[in-house]
Design a protein around this motif. Structure first.
Motif, PDB file in Angstrom:
ATOM      1  N   LYS A   1       0.815  -1.217   0.000  1.00  0.00           N
ATOM      2  CA  LYS A   1       0.000   0.000   0.000  1.00  0.00           C
ATOM      3  C   LYS A   1       0.854   1.276   0.000  1.00  0.00           C
ATOM      4  CE  LYS A   1      -4.066   1.817   2.432  1.00  0.00           C
ATOM      5  NZ  LYS A   1      -3.569   2.866   3.326  1.00  0.00           N
ATOM      6  N   LYS A   2       1.796   1.343   0.917  1.00  0.00           N
ATOM      7  CA  LYS A   2       2.588   2.568   1.038  1.00  0.00           C
ATOM      8  C   LYS A   2       3.433   2.831  -0.219  1.00  0.00           C
ATOM      9  CE  LYS A   2       5.051   5.105   4.603  1.00  0.00           C
ATOM     10  NZ  LYS A   2       4.013   5.636   5.485  1.00  0.00           N
ATOM     11  N   GLU A   3       3.963   1.766  -0.783  1.00  0.00           N
ATOM     12  CA  GLU A   3       4.757   1.902  -2.008  1.00  0.00           C
ATOM     13  C   GLU A   3       3.841   2.374  -3.148  1.00  0.00           C
ATOM     14  OE1 GLU A   3       4.841  -0.864   0.023  1.00  0.00           O
ATOM     15  OE2 GLU A   3       6.610   0.000   0.996  1.00  0.00           O
ATOM     16  N   GLY A   4       2.564   1.983  -3.070  1.00  0.00           N
ATOM     17  CA  GLY A   4       1.586   2.357  -4.086  1.00  0.00           C
ATOM     18  C   GLY A   4       1.116   3.799  -3.941  1.00  0.00           C
ATOM     19  N   GLU A   5       1.527   4.450  -2.849  1.00  0.00           N
ATOM     20  CA  GLU A   5       1.175   5.862  -2.661  1.00  0.00           C
ATOM     21  C   GLU A   5       2.373   6.775  -2.926  1.00  0.00           C
ATOM     22  OE1 GLU A   5      -2.053   4.732   0.870  1.00  0.00           O
ATOM     23  OE2 GLU A   5      -0.076   5.532   1.395  1.00  0.00           O
ATOM     24  N   GLY A   6       3.501   6.152  -3.253  1.00  0.00           N
ATOM     25  CA  GLY A   6       4.730   6.922  -3.449  1.00  0.00           C
ATOM     26  C   GLY A   6       4.948   7.295  -4.906  1.00  0.00           C
TER      27      GLY A   6
ATOM     28  N   LEU B   1      20.618   4.750   2.340  1.00  0.00           N
ATOM     29  CA  LEU B   1      21.272   5.597   3.346  1.00  0.00           C
ATOM     30  C   LEU B   1      20.289   6.586   3.951  1.00  0.00           C
ATOM     31  CD1 LEU B   1      24.722   6.387   1.688  1.00  0.00           C
ATOM     32  CD2 LEU B   1      24.156   4.622   3.371  1.00  0.00           C
ATOM     33  N   GLY B   2      19.281   6.959   3.181  1.00  0.00           N
ATOM     34  CA  GLY B   2      18.317   7.953   3.676  1.00  0.00           C
ATOM     35  C   GLY B   2      18.961   9.331   3.771  1.00  0.00           C
ATOM     36  N   HIS B   3      18.200  10.246   4.344  1.00  0.00           N
ATOM     37  CA  HIS B   3      18.600  11.651   4.412  1.00  0.00           C
ATOM     38  C   HIS B   3      19.894  11.850   5.220  1.00  0.00           C
ATOM     39  CE1 HIS B   3      18.194  15.923   4.634  1.00  0.00           C
ATOM     40  NE2 HIS B   3      18.066  15.912   5.943  1.00  0.00           N
TER      41      HIS B   3
ATOM     42  N   ASN C   1      26.518  13.445  -8.622  1.00  0.00           N
ATOM     43  CA  ASN C   1      25.474  12.637  -9.259  1.00  0.00           C
ATOM     44  C   ASN C   1      24.997  11.512  -8.342  1.00  0.00           C
ATOM     45  OD1 ASN C   1      27.948  11.471  -9.341  1.00  0.00           O
ATOM     46  ND2 ASN C   1      27.814  10.726 -11.450  1.00  0.00           N
ATOM     47  N   HIS C   2      25.012  11.783  -7.035  1.00  0.00           N
ATOM     48  CA  HIS C   2      24.575  10.749  -6.095  1.00  0.00           C
ATOM     49  C   HIS C   2      23.056  10.719  -5.956  1.00  0.00           C
ATOM     50  CE1 HIS C   2      23.508   9.395  -1.913  1.00  0.00           C
ATOM     51  NE2 HIS C   2      24.076   8.326  -2.439  1.00  0.00           N
ATOM     52  N   LYS C   3      22.510   9.503  -5.944  1.00  0.00           N
ATOM     53  CA  LYS C   3      21.086   9.318  -5.653  1.00  0.00           C
ATOM     54  C   LYS C   3      20.970   8.174  -4.662  1.00  0.00           C
ATOM     55  CE  LYS C   3      19.473  11.103  -9.985  1.00  0.00           C
ATOM     56  NZ  LYS C   3      18.397  11.150 -10.952  1.00  0.00           N
ATOM     57  N   ASP C   4      20.025   8.296  -3.748  1.00  0.00           N
ATOM     58  CA  ASP C   4      19.828   7.214  -2.788  1.00  0.00           C
ATOM     59  C   ASP C   4      18.438   6.612  -2.986  1.00  0.00           C
ATOM     60  OD1 ASP C   4      20.746   5.717  -0.378  1.00  0.00           O
ATOM     61  OD2 ASP C   4      18.919   6.610   0.449  1.00  0.00           O
ATOM     62  N   CYS C   5      18.394   5.294  -3.167  1.00  0.00           N
ATOM     63  CA  CYS C   5      17.103   4.627  -3.377  1.00  0.00           C
ATOM     64  C   CYS C   5      16.147   4.900  -2.217  1.00  0.00           C
ATOM     65  CB  CYS C   5      17.303   3.119  -3.539  1.00  0.00           C
ATOM     66  SG  CYS C   5      18.339   2.683  -4.939  1.00  0.00           S
ATOM     67  N   GLY C   6      16.703   5.083  -1.029  1.00  0.00           N
ATOM     68  CA  GLY C   6      15.898   5.373   0.156  1.00  0.00           C
ATOM     69  C   GLY C   6      15.230   6.731   0.118  1.00  0.00           C
ATOM     70  N   LEU C   7      15.624   7.571  -0.831  1.00  0.00           N
ATOM     71  CA  LEU C   7      15.000   8.890  -0.978  1.00  0.00           C
ATOM     72  C   LEU C   7      14.191   8.983  -2.270  1.00  0.00           C
ATOM     73  CD1 LEU C   7      18.038  11.016   0.262  1.00  0.00           C
ATOM     74  CD2 LEU C   7      15.913  10.559   1.506  1.00  0.00           C
ATOM     75  N   ILE C   8      14.024   7.836  -2.940  1.00  0.00           N
ATOM     76  CA  ILE C   8      13.321   7.829  -4.229  1.00  0.00           C
ATOM     77  C   ILE C   8      11.939   7.190  -4.116  1.00  0.00           C
ATOM     78  CG2 ILE C   8      13.376   6.806  -6.560  1.00  0.00           C
ATOM     79  CD1 ILE C   8      16.426   7.125  -6.516  1.00  0.00           C
ATOM     80  N   ILE C   9      11.859   6.123  -3.341  1.00  0.00           N
ATOM     81  CA  ILE C   9      10.643   5.295  -3.360  1.00  0.00           C
ATOM     82  C   ILE C   9       9.437   5.942  -2.660  1.00  0.00           C
ATOM     83  CG2 ILE C   9      11.362   3.931  -1.341  1.00  0.00           C
ATOM     84  CD1 ILE C   9      10.103   1.475  -2.812  1.00  0.00           C
ATOM     85  N   TYR C  10       9.686   6.755  -1.624  1.00  0.00           N
ATOM     86  CA  TYR C  10       8.590   7.447  -0.934  1.00  0.00           C
ATOM     87  C   TYR C  10       8.756   8.958  -1.080  1.00  0.00           C
ATOM     88  CZ  TYR C  10       8.208   2.969   1.607  1.00  0.00           C
ATOM     89  OH  TYR C  10       8.089   1.642   1.946  1.00  0.00           O
ATOM     90  N   ASP C  11       7.652   9.683  -0.886  1.00  0.00           N
ATOM     91  CA  ASP C  11       7.716  11.130  -0.739  1.00  0.00           C
ATOM     92  C   ASP C  11       7.950  11.380   0.751  1.00  0.00           C
ATOM     93  OD1 ASP C  11       7.022  13.815  -0.156  1.00  0.00           O
ATOM     94  OD2 ASP C  11       5.941  13.922  -2.062  1.00  0.00           O
ATOM     95  N   ARG C  12       9.193  11.740   1.058  1.00  0.00           N
ATOM     96  CA  ARG C  12       9.619  11.755   2.455  1.00  0.00           C
ATOM     97  C   ARG C  12       8.758  12.679   3.322  1.00  0.00           C
ATOM     98  NH1 ARG C  12      14.015  13.603   5.734  1.00  0.00           N
ATOM     99  NH2 ARG C  12      14.709  15.140   4.219  1.00  0.00           N
ATOM    100  N   GLN C  13       8.368  13.801   2.807  1.00  0.00           N
ATOM    101  CA  GLN C  13       7.576  14.751   3.600  1.00  0.00           C
ATOM    102  C   GLN C  13       6.132  14.248   3.737  1.00  0.00           C
ATOM    103  OE1 GLN C  13       9.432  16.939   4.959  1.00  0.00           O
ATOM    104  NE2 GLN C  13      11.191  16.703   3.607  1.00  0.00           N
TER     105      GLN C  13
ATOM    106  N   MET D   1      10.125   9.752   7.961  1.00  0.00           N
ATOM    107  CA  MET D   1      11.294  10.282   8.665  1.00  0.00           C
ATOM    108  C   MET D   1      12.485  10.449   7.712  1.00  0.00           C
ATOM    109  SD  MET D   1       9.909  10.823  11.439  1.00  0.00           S
ATOM    110  CE  MET D   1       8.738  10.357  12.671  1.00  0.00           C
ATOM    111  N   ALA D   2      13.595   9.714   7.959  1.00  0.00           N
ATOM    112  CA  ALA D   2      14.811   9.963   7.167  1.00  0.00           C
ATOM    113  C   ALA D   2      14.805   9.292   5.788  1.00  0.00           C
ATOM    114  CB  ALA D   2      16.041   9.548   7.952  1.00  0.00           C
ATOM    115  N   GLY D   3      13.758   8.532   5.485  1.00  0.00           N
ATOM    116  CA  GLY D   3      13.699   7.887   4.168  1.00  0.00           C
ATOM    117  C   GLY D   3      13.310   6.418   4.259  1.00  0.00           C
ATOM    118  N   ALA D   4      13.575   5.697   3.185  1.00  0.00           N
ATOM    119  CA  ALA D   4      13.224   4.278   3.143  1.00  0.00           C
ATOM    120  C   ALA D   4      14.448   3.419   3.432  1.00  0.00           C
ATOM    121  CB  ALA D   4      12.665   3.919   1.769  1.00  0.00           C
TER     122      ALA D   4
END
Lengths: 338, 338
Positions: A25-30, A236-238, A257-269, A274-277
């Motif tokens: 569910k949560k992934e489906g809202e991201g 790694l998250g935020h 050019n760094h990206k973290d998967c933990g900051l991609i899958i959810y809308d953190r705000q 919290m700090a990410g996925a």
């Protein structure tokens, strides 16, 4: 295969022929919602326990990836993968229904890059032809196992990350005409421990491992970070991302050019994570729902994919141990890239 | 490398260059006592917890195997291994002290054959040159984790097996002049489940997995069981051994040369271990203290080494699940055997 210190370079790169991502569910809202192959309505999957639910997701994910590449159990040489449950039971229980050898691995949230790395070597060496790399996690099962049962209603720390409920699976072949992207190299991680003991701050614990593995890979290949379109870390998250960039800067590497998967899958705000996925499914689902499709559409040509893992258990936490960490890395490139 | 169905045959076989076994008090009172490289006085290893003690044994075992082959961390490409602790913490915590990549695996008591199988492919493919395969377990840690804490004084069932407290490590190279024995082939196991739910009867749960993997290997290689000096299973114990022989007999295979590591390491009658030994260290220590030395002395020429694993967790037991099982197999031969 060529070895440069700890990095394995494939002269004939093995390739991804198929991939699938399953979420809840949560992934489906991201933000990646529409890119998943399957979003389940809830985290129970109509099972009695969360552990069983995760097993069902592993099964559905593997089936989906196999179907997309028209692969049956007869022409799948092995599944290589694992999860966060004690004794990796999500994966093991799922594999009862597949007549295929299983190589079970444990690397916590670094599992996906680790399993792709092993799969790539298996496929390229001729030991196997077609291998599925898979990894999963489940928020409710992980919280109960590592921290406190959800019904206790424990307050989440601002440094905490939200374990992804889902599974990601990539199917790898030594050679194929139908390939999405290829695996150019692998760097397996060492185990580090910088003394972090806070199990609600995984990002801080894991950042040094990501930094070390990325630096080892860059040094061994002689590539500049900007040789790649993006350098992905697992979860790694935020907090962990800030620390990673700081550590690398101190070593003279500016990662633009760094990206973290933990900051991609959810809308953190908006999604209150919290700090990410985090979770073994975090980098696995982002790879299979977002990164590999971007290779298919030509948006990505070269990336480093570095999954990060925190290797503690509830027992080591209760025994007041610090958290050992690791990070495994695979280099992925488009098929027609030199 | 050649693939025959699920069996990998090495045309240029990788080899064992070194091995070491570490045990504790009970192992030091058994028939193999004098063959261990190190017997610790007690199961605490002067640590505060059993989990830490197991980690110390992993460290000492790896150091010992490296020392015997004059291998330093600089020329060890990876350690591949795992243990029974939740999240494989014995291995992960030990590896903090070695500047070497770790590929963490989980296969319960099948870990040793699984890690040797992966190591052999890594070494033969050229991805790596020198790899250490390692596996450990600890009676006290395992009982608390899987069943009940020892201080409860729970009565042991006659079908129960005694988890070996120790570690076994074998170092594998693609090619070497100094080799003890070579690895001719590998068959990775599938996950089976015959509905056994009794966590004090692992042998019964695991027997069908051993039977399947052994049959697959014999079929794929076309070899008769008597082609081998011995066919070793990991830790079926007394009950599991009877079941294995029955299952194979039903399939038309009479196994005259079967040996079970779980019936070798302890004196079953005198040492009060009920149905025999078990644990991820069981097949690992018997391999490194007994089987490989017999290759060195010329007493063995050809064996199958099939480690068996029960893949349940305490959570799946409490959720009344049955026990999934697997068995991985490696074929070992003397250096000068065709």
């Amino acid at each position: 295969m060529k070895r440069i210190n700890g990095t394995i370079i494939f002269e004939k790169p093995p390739c991804f022929v198929s991939y699938a991502a399953v979420g809840s569910k949560k992934e489906g809202e991201g933000p990646l919602a529409k890119k998943f192959d399957l979003i389940l309505n809830n985290s129970n999957c109509e099972q009695k326990t969360w552990e069983k639910a995760e097993s069902v997701m592993v099964k559905k994910c593997l089936q989906s990836a196999m179907l997309k590449a028209n692969i049956t159990t007869e022409n799948l040489d092995a599944v290589i993968g694992g999860d966060l449950q004690n004794q990796c039971t999500a994966t093991h229980f799922a594999m009862r229904d597949f007549d295929v050898p299983l190589i079970g691995i444990y690397g916590a949230c670094s599992t996906m890059a680790q399993s792709i790395g092993i799969s790539a070597i298996m496929a390229q060496s001729g030991a196997m032809q077609t291998v599925a790399a898979i990894s999963s996690s489940h928020f409710c099962a992980a919280e109960r196992q590592y921290r406190t049962p959800l019904v206790y209603g424990a307050k989440r720390a601002p440094t905490a990350q939200w374990t992804v409920t889902g599974a990601g699976c990539a199917i790898i072949k030594g050679q194929s005409d139908e390939k999405t992207a290829q695996i150019k190299g692998v760097t397996f991680g060492k185990v580090l421990d910088f003394g972090v003991k806070d199990i609600t701050n995984m990002g801080a614990a894991m950042a040094p491992a990501a930094a070390q593995t990325i630096m080892r890979h860059l040094n061994n290949t002689g590539n500049d970070p900007l040789h790649y379109d993006a350098i992905y870390t697992g979860d790694l998250g935020h907090i962990g991302r800030i620390l990673l960039l700081k550590i690398l800067k101190r070593e003279g590497i500016i990662l633009r050019n760094h990206k973290d998967c933990g900051l991609i899958i959810y809308d953190r705000q908006k999604q209150d994570v919290m700090a990410g996925a985090s979770g073994a499914a975090c980098s696995a689902t982002v790879l299979c729902a977002d990164i590999l499709p971007k290779f298919k559409s030509g948006k990505l040509k070269r990336v480093l994919f570095c999954s990060t893992g925190a290797l503690m258990s509830q027992a080591t936490f209760l025994q007041k141990e610090s958290i050992p960490v690791t990070a495994h890395l695979v280099e992925i490139s488009a098929v027609n890239t030199e």
